[in-house]
Design a protein around this motif. Structure first.
Motif, PDB file in Angstrom:
ATOM      1  N   ASN A 159       5.549   0.240  -5.326  1.00  0.00           N
ATOM      2  CA  ASN A 159       4.127  -0.061  -5.190  1.00  0.00           C
ATOM      3  C   ASN A 159       3.528   0.655  -3.977  1.00  0.00           C
ATOM      4  OD1 ASN A 159       1.782  -1.558  -6.122  1.00  0.00           O
ATOM      5  ND2 ASN A 159       1.965  -2.695  -4.211  1.00  0.00           N
ATOM      6  N   ALA A 160       4.255   0.629  -2.852  1.00  0.00           N
ATOM      7  CA  ALA A 160       3.759   1.278  -1.636  1.00  0.00           C
ATOM      8  C   ALA A 160       3.832   2.792  -1.744  1.00  0.00           C
ATOM      9  CB  ALA A 160       4.571   0.800  -0.432  1.00  0.00           C
ATOM     10  N   ASP A 161       4.896   3.314  -2.369  1.00  0.00           N
ATOM     11  CA  ASP A 161       5.096   4.767  -2.415  1.00  0.00           C
ATOM     12  C   ASP A 161       4.181   5.460  -3.421  1.00  0.00           C
ATOM     13  OD1 ASP A 161       7.010   4.500  -0.512  1.00  0.00           O
ATOM     14  OD2 ASP A 161       8.711   4.609  -1.886  1.00  0.00           O
ATOM     15  N   LEU A 162       3.886   4.799  -4.559  1.00  0.00           N
ATOM     16  CA  LEU A 162       3.192   5.470  -5.654  1.00  0.00           C
ATOM     17  C   LEU A 162       1.744   5.052  -5.841  1.00  0.00           C
ATOM     18  CD1 LEU A 162       5.991   5.517  -8.380  1.00  0.00           C
ATOM     19  CD2 LEU A 162       5.354   7.312  -6.779  1.00  0.00           C
ATOM     20  N   GLN A 163       1.297   4.042  -5.138  1.00  0.00           N
ATOM     21  CA  GLN A 163      -0.082   3.597  -5.341  1.00  0.00           C
ATOM     22  C   GLN A 163      -1.078   4.714  -5.056  1.00  0.00           C
ATOM     23  OE1 GLN A 163      -2.296   0.657  -2.716  1.00  0.00           O
ATOM     24  NE2 GLN A 163      -1.891  -0.662  -4.498  1.00  0.00           N
ATOM     25  N   ASN A 164      -0.756   5.581  -4.117  1.00  0.00           N
ATOM     26  CA  ASN A 164      -1.649   6.684  -3.767  1.00  0.00           C
ATOM     27  C   ASN A 164      -1.158   8.024  -4.305  1.00  0.00           C
ATOM     28  OD1 ASN A 164      -3.411   4.979  -2.176  1.00  0.00           O
ATOM     29  ND2 ASN A 164      -1.767   4.930  -0.656  1.00  0.00           N
ATOM     30  N   ASP A 165      -0.396   7.961  -5.405  1.00  0.00           N
ATOM     31  CA  ASP A 165       0.092   9.176  -6.057  1.00  0.00           C
ATOM     32  C   ASP A 165      -0.233   9.080  -7.551  1.00  0.00           C
ATOM     33  OD1 ASP A 165       1.353  11.437  -6.910  1.00  0.00           O
ATOM     34  OD2 ASP A 165       3.295  10.983  -6.013  1.00  0.00           O
ATOM     35  N   PRO A 166      -1.506   9.261  -7.931  1.00  0.00           N
ATOM     36  CA  PRO A 166      -1.923   9.065  -9.324  1.00  0.00           C
ATOM     37  C   PRO A 166      -1.152   9.922 -10.324  1.00  0.00           C
ATOM     38  CG  PRO A 166      -3.825   9.269  -7.891  1.00  0.00           C
ATOM     39  CD  PRO A 166      -2.630   9.622  -7.064  1.00  0.00           C
ATOM     40  N   LEU A 167      -0.829  11.153  -9.969  1.00  0.00           N
ATOM     41  CA  LEU A 167      -0.159  12.039 -10.912  1.00  0.00           C
ATOM     42  C   LEU A 167       1.246  11.550 -11.234  1.00  0.00           C
ATOM     43  CD1 LEU A 167      -0.714  14.577 -12.517  1.00  0.00           C
ATOM     44  CD2 LEU A 167       0.213  15.920 -10.632  1.00  0.00           C
TER      45      LEU A 167
END
Length: 467
Positions: A159-167
């Motif tokens: 959740n923390a690692d990918l929340q700001n990685d839309p692709l």
């Protein structure tokens, strides 16, 4: 000719200048022909003439242990054809117009180079076998533990690692149902945290006249510019008046609404003033048209609503800066732009009254047209010379003019956003970076199938087909 190549047909010719270049004399010019030897996986270079610039380049490679001299005019270079061609092309001792490649040689070299690269990648992925001959990757946890482990990973890291990685989230959705649910859960939390705003733009008027007149005072937030023709300049330049910005906030029903502080700005109005009813002139670039357009109906385009996303420092997408002139110092200052434009809704001159919903890619805007008016007024200029004293009479020489005035009021209600909007914006940035990266790679080697597939994936996520 060795330096400059073929002389341009429109270039000035100085008959005493030795650097005039060649003018299609059909003589046998010097050339370096590159080929590829499949047996030794090496590049061959054949010189048509043993010129000093040629010999200096290749003899230097021999001295460095990167090539061997086969004959007086033939060299064998270590490595595949593509990197050797790139190095030779960038050499400053002679022009790249002197370099030729044998037909089919690059294709053969690329095929063998790609095979070698992909074989190396497969070797890294081969099973790791322990001393007992057992594949270490087969010693996995029981299948019933997979869900529990993934839940821990989801709560603690993903959740923390990918929340700001839309692709990456978009990619996860296609793995399997478990990953799809995880990606959608993370995306649902991210969509609640966006900083969005709306800028109402009113009284849009198309500009006419010369190119510089059309774009005078250009601002990306208030100007609409059509395609730019090399000869004619920008087409369809429309300039709007900007109303107060409307800030939005997320609410539990899944939509964004105007904040309490922006409640008054969410209701905006417009008034065009009286416009002379007239047809667009035959020559829209004339100075006369430029002056008339400000007060004529043919130039009036109406109103529109622009929606902006303001990424935070943690987001991978950054808004563009814009250059402004500091009149006090005379220096150009880079200022942060209004954000990333993610949607536009055109209301036109006289939108229909009532509650409306306009849907664009991954976003819908709800608004209410409270009032929408188009009032007309006719004016008659009497010709005194033909006046016969009868007030009720109408003379054909009277000059009749029609004026139109547009006005209205709109209230912005709410907007809804789909996570794919963030995916598309992120993918466009990645695609631009990937394009440059691949250009550099192709100077040394062909793209692998994995790299080509990733390029297609990014292009698909960006909403643009790969060329």
């Amino acid at each position: 000719w060795l330096i400059d190549g073929r002389r341009s047909s429109d270039a000035y010719l100085d008959e005493y200048n030795p650097r005039n270049g060649c003018s299609s004399c059909n003589r046998h010019h010097p050339v370096i022909t590159l080929g590829f030897d499949c047996e030794s996986n090496s590049t061959t270079a054949t010189l048509s003439h043993p010129l000093d610039p040629f010999l200096h380049y290749f003899d230097q490679l021999v001295a460095e242990g990167k090539a061997q001299r086969s004959t007086s005019t033939v060299y064998k270079l270590d490595g595949y054809l593509r990197p050797n061609y790139t190095a030779l092309e960038s050499y400053g001792g002679f022009g790249s117009h002197l370099i030729k490649i044998e037909d089919g040689a690059m294709d053969v070299s690329d095929a063998l180079q790609t095979t070698a690269i992909e074989e190396g990648e497969r070797a890294k992925k081969r099973p790791r076998v322990n001393s007992n001959g057992v594949d270490e990757d087969d010693q996995k946890m029981p299948p019933d533990m997979t869900r529990e482990v993934m839940d821990v990973v989801m709560n603690e890291r993903l959740n923390a690692d990918l929340q700001n990685d839309p692709l990456s989230l978009y990619c996860m959705r296609s793995v399997n149902k478990l990953f799809k649910n995880m990606a959608e859960s993370i995306a649902a939390e991210k969509i609640k945290t966006l900083t969005l705003s709306i800028t109402p733009l009113v009284n849009g008027k198309e500009r006419y006249g010369e190119v510089l007149s059309k774009i005078d005072g250009y601002d990306s937030e208030t100007f609409d510019v059509g395609c730019w023709d090399a000869d004619e300049g920008p087409a369809d330049v429309v300039c709007y008046e900007k109303k107060e910005q409307v800030s939005l906030e997320y609410r539990e029903d899944g939509n964004y609404y105007p904040t309490d502080a922006s409640a008054s700005a969410a209701t905006f109005n417009w008034d065009s003033g009286e416009l002379n009813y007239a047809e667009e002139p035959d020559d829209p670039n004339s100075s006369e048209c430029e002056e008339e357009a400000e007060y004529s109906t043919y130039a009036y385009r109406g109103q529109k609503i622009s929606v902006y996303w303001h990424p935070g420092s943690e987001d991978p997408v950054k808004p563009k800066t814009r250059a402004e002139l500091d009149v006090m110092t005379g220096r150009i200052i880079e200022r942060r732009g209004p954000g990333i434009l993610v949607a536009e809704t055109y209301l036109g001159r006289t939108p229909n009254a009532g509650n409306m919903t306009k849907t664009s890619r991954y976003m819908s805007i709800d608004y209410e047209v409270i009032e929408s008016n188009a009032s007309e007024r006719e004016e008659v200029d009497d010709d005194d010379d033909d006046d016969d004293g009868d007030d009720d009479s109408y003379n054909s020489s009277d000059r009749r003019r029609l004026f139109i005035r547009y006005s209205g009021t709109v209230r912005i209600t709410k907007i809804s956003v789909d996570y794919r909007l963030l995916v598309e914006e992120h993918a466009r940035r990645v695609r631009a970076e990937l394009h440059q990266k691949h250009l550099n790679i192709k100077k040394e080697r062909p793209l692998t199938q994995c790299e080509k597939d990733y390029e297609k994936f990014v292009a698909s996520a960006s909403g643009m087909a790969i060329r």
